[in-house]
Write a protein that holds these residues in place. Structure first.
Motif, short mmCIF file in Angstrom:
data_model
loop_
_atom_site.label_atom_id
_atom_site.label_comp_id
_atom_site.label_asym_id
_atom_site.label_seq_id
_atom_site.Cartn_x
_atom_site.Cartn_y
_atom_site.Cartn_z
N MET A 122 -37.11 36.23 -13.04
CA MET A 122 -36.53 35.17 -12.19
C MET A 122 -35.34 35.37 -12.33
O MET A 122 -34.97 35.33 -10.89
CB MET A 122 -35.91 33.93 -13.75
N LYS A 123 -35.13 37.12 -12.54
CA LYS A 123 -34.10 37.38 -11.50
C LYS A 123 -34.43 38.18 -9.96
O LYS A 123 -33.38 38.05 -9.13
CB LYS A 123 -33.52 39.48 -12.20
N LEU A 124 -35.81 37.84 -9.96
CA LEU A 124 -36.65 38.81 -8.31
C LEU A 124 -36.66 37.09 -7.48
O LEU A 124 -36.59 37.26 -6.44
CB LEU A 124 -37.99 38.99 -8.61
N GLY A 125 -36.45 35.94 -8.36
CA GLY A 125 -36.87 34.67 -7.56
C GLY A 125 -37.89 33.59 -8.12
O GLY A 125 -38.33 33.31 -7.23
N ALA A 126 -38.84 34.61 -9.47
CA ALA A 126 -40.16 33.21 -9.22
C ALA A 126 -39.33 32.27 -9.99
O ALA A 126 -38.19 31.62 -10.34
CB ALA A 126 -40.69 33.88 -10.43
N ASP A 127 -40.18 30.85 -9.69
CA ASP A 127 -39.99 30.03 -9.73
C ASP A 127 -39.99 28.98 -11.08
O ASP A 127 -39.81 28.45 -11.60
CB ASP A 127 -40.45 29.07 -8.94
N ASP A 128 -41.17 29.91 -11.63
CA ASP A 128 -42.49 29.55 -13.09
C ASP A 128 -43.04 30.30 -13.13
O ASP A 128 -43.04 31.42 -12.81
CB ASP A 128 -43.08 27.70 -12.24
N TYR A 129 -43.42 30.34 -14.92
CA TYR A 129 -44.34 31.30 -15.75
C TYR A 129 -44.94 30.69 -16.10
O TYR A 129 -45.01 29.53 -16.56
CB TYR A 129 -43.69 32.02 -16.29
N ILE A 130 -46.48 30.83 -16.16
CA ILE A 130 -47.72 30.68 -16.68
C ILE A 130 -48.00 31.80 -17.79
O ILE A 130 -48.94 32.57 -17.03
CB ILE A 130 -48.95 29.76 -15.90
N VAL A 131 -48.46 31.28 -19.26
CA VAL A 131 -48.90 33.23 -19.69
C VAL A 131 -50.38 32.62 -20.09
O VAL A 131 -50.56 30.97 -19.99
CB VAL A 131 -48.78 32.71 -21.31
N LYS A 132 -50.81 33.79 -19.99
CA LYS A 132 -52.43 33.59 -19.79
C LYS A 132 -52.07 34.03 -21.55
O LYS A 132 -52.27 35.06 -22.33
CB LYS A 132 -53.22 35.10 -19.12
N PRO A 133 -54.15 33.08 -21.80
CA PRO A 133 -54.48 32.29 -20.86
C PRO A 133 -54.10 30.86 -21.11
O PRO A 133 -53.66 30.54 -22.01
CB PRO A 133 -55.92 31.79 -22.74
N PHE A 134 -54.50 30.23 -20.22
CA PHE A 134 -53.96 28.88 -20.01
C PHE A 134 -54.35 27.77 -19.72
O PHE A 134 -55.66 27.97 -19.33
CB PHE A 134 -52.48 29.10 -18.31
N LYS A 135 -54.36 26.31 -19.90
CA LYS A 135 -55.30 25.26 -19.72
C LYS A 135 -54.86 25.02 -18.28
O LYS A 135 -54.55 24.99 -17.63
CB LYS A 135 -54.38 24.52 -20.41
N ARG A 136 -56.63 24.42 -17.50
CA ARG A 136 -56.01 23.86 -16.70
C ARG A 136 -54.91 22.62 -16.22
O ARG A 136 -54.06 22.58 -15.08
CB ARG A 136 -57.42 22.83 -16.10
N THR A 137 -54.62 22.13 -17.51
CA THR A 137 -53.13 20.91 -17.13
C THR A 137 -51.90 21.94 -17.04
O THR A 137 -51.05 21.52 -16.38
CB THR A 137 -53.47 20.25 -18.00
N ASP A 138 -51.93 23.00 -17.88
CA ASP A 138 -50.58 23.74 -17.36
C ASP A 138 -50.64 24.10 -15.97
O ASP A 138 -49.11 24.20 -15.26
CB ASP A 138 -50.93 24.84 -18.32
N LEU A 139 -51.70 23.81 -15.64
CA LEU A 139 -51.48 25.07 -13.92
C LEU A 139 -50.65 24.04 -13.11
O LEU A 139 -50.22 24.25 -12.39
CB LEU A 139 -52.42 25.38 -13.74
N LEU A 140 -51.50 22.81 -13.72
CA LEU A 140 -52.18 21.70 -11.67
C LEU A 140 -50.59 21.36 -11.89
O LEU A 140 -49.42 20.99 -11.83
CB LEU A 140 -52.76 20.71 -12.46
N GLU A 141 -49.70 20.87 -13.40
CA GLU A 141 -48.26 20.48 -13.08
C GLU A 141 -47.05 21.42 -13.17
O GLU A 141 -46.26 21.23 -13.07
CB GLU A 141 -48.72 20.37 -15.51
N ALA A 142 -47.94 23.25 -13.79
CA ALA A 142 -46.93 23.77 -12.94
C ALA A 142 -46.35 23.68 -11.34
O ALA A 142 -45.67 23.85 -10.94
CB ALA A 142 -46.77 25.15 -13.58
N ILE A 143 -47.90 23.68 -10.67
CA ILE A 143 -47.81 23.61 -8.66
C ILE A 143 -46.84 22.05 -9.04
O ILE A 143 -46.12 22.09 -7.89
CB ILE A 143 -49.21 23.08 -8.79
N ALA A 144 -47.73 21.36 -9.58
CA ALA A 144 -46.94 19.64 -9.20
C ALA A 144 -45.48 19.78 -9.46
O ALA A 144 -44.33 19.35 -8.41
CB ALA A 144 -47.19 18.58 -10.02
#
Length: 370
Positions: free
Chosen positions: A94-116
């Motif tokens: 976050m200090k570098l400027g990341a917008d979000d984190y997704i922890v592996k392993p992740f669900k399809r819905t987790d990735l799509l919701e984060a993208i949306a």
């Protein structure tokens, strides 16, 4: 189409993410390591970047650090994929400027919701940037307009004050009369400019309401054009008027319509040499678009024997613009006449074009009959 760049060194996971996103309708590019990912991000300027944190060579933090230093990618939404689920790791990203984190392993819905979520936020940011840019441009235009307007307003006042001073010292009746004429001319010029500025403000405001009435142009135009016939005759000019008797009645603001026609005819008379020709033609033309609800167009064409340089044509409707060396007879004007014409034409839901060739300048106004 939204473009997403996936930077992931694990081949199988990268391919699965690419396939998933393509099935969702995204345009997807991929990179197998951090160095390649930075290069592709600079080339493609994707709408969103998904990047693994732990990669050999240049890791995800290094990728983000480099991209945030590039103006073109500094604001690109950036989502980290990570197997590390620690507060320290999150803070570093976050200090570098990341917008979000997704922890592996992740669900399809987790990735799509984060993208949306990221894309929605980015769209809001872009809309805000556009509004800010529009406001900045509007402020620049306003400042430029006020500076020019104040300059234009000062000129007649300066001449008026000078004429008053000279009146006090006028040695003869002839000189007295001359200074009185200057006072009258400059007062008229100042009043014209003030009225034009007020009319321009009135036409540009969103709160403006037109006084719409039914107008039969074939009966209405001759009365408007009559003073210009007299003016043209006084200058030995030839003004020809041809109004079709088969025009349909139109619904329009008569004051605006009168102002538009008067400005065009005034312009034509002003810039036509003595003994030159001027023409006003009004007719009905079929509408070109078969899908439009408008069955026909009213064409109003004012032509005069005069040349306008090609370089000047795109600027004719600019506020205070005057064609260099165009006013050969020093008749003056506010420099707002054609600007007002264009604003009025827009209020009529019409369009205006100007051409100048073969010794003739032609203004063509078209507006719908319904």
């Amino acid at each position: 189409m939204t473009t997403i760049l996936v930077i992931e060194d694990e081949v199988l996971l990268r391919e699965e993410i690419v396939e998933l996103l393509e099935l969702e309708g995204f345009q997807v590019a991929s990179a197998e390591d951090g160095v390649t990912g930075v290069q592709r991000a600079k080339e493609l300027l994707p709408d969103l970047i998904i990047c693994d944190v732990l990669m050999p060579g240049l890791d995800g933090h290094g990728v983000l650090s480099q991209l945030r230093q590039e103006p073109a990618t500094a604001l690109s939404p950036f989502i980290f994929l990570t197997a590390k689920n620690t507060l320290e790791d999150f803070r570093q990203g976050m200090k570098l400027g990341a917008d979000d984190y997704i922890v592996k392993p992740f669900k399809r819905t987790d990735l799509l919701e984060a993208i949306a979520t990221r894309l929605t936020k980015q769209n809001l940011i872009l809309q805000l940037q556009q509004k800010i840019e529009t406001l900045n441009q509007s402020n620049l235009e306003k400042d430029d307009f006020l500076n020019t307007a104040s300059h234009e307003l000062r000129n007649p006042v300066t001449n008026i004050l000078m004429a008053i001073q000279m009146l006090k010292k006028a040695p003869t009746k002839e000189r007295l009369q001359r200074y009185l004429e200057v006072l009258q001319a400059e007062s008229n010029r100042e009043l014209e400019l003030i009225n034009d500025l007020l009319d321009l403000q009135r036409l540009e405001t969103d709160s403006y309401h037109a006084n719409v009435e039914t107008i039969k142009l074939q009966d209405w135009i001759p009365a408007i054009a009559e003073p210009f016939q007299i003016r043209a005759q006084a200058r030995q000019q030839i003004l020809q008027i041809n109004v079709s008797p088969y025009l349909p009645a139109i619904a329009a603001d008569s004051a605006n319509l009168k102002r538009m026609l008067a400005e065009l005819l005034n312009n034509a008379c002003k810039y036509t040499a003595p003994s030159g020709k001027i023409a006003l033609e009004v007719y009905r033309a079929p509408h070109a678009s078969a899908t439009s609800s408008v069955s026909s167009l009213i064409m109003l064409v004012v032509s005069n024997e005069a040349d306008i340089p090609d370089a000047a044509l795109p600027r004719l409707f600019d506020k205070f613009y005057r064609v260099p060396n165009g006013d050969r007879w020093q008749q003056g004007g506010s420099g707002l006449g054609l600007t007002l014409v264009e604003k009025i034409v827009r209020r009529l839901n019409g369009a205006i074009q100007v051409t100048s060739e073969a010794g003739w300048t032609q203004f063509t106004v078209q507006f719908p009959t319904s």
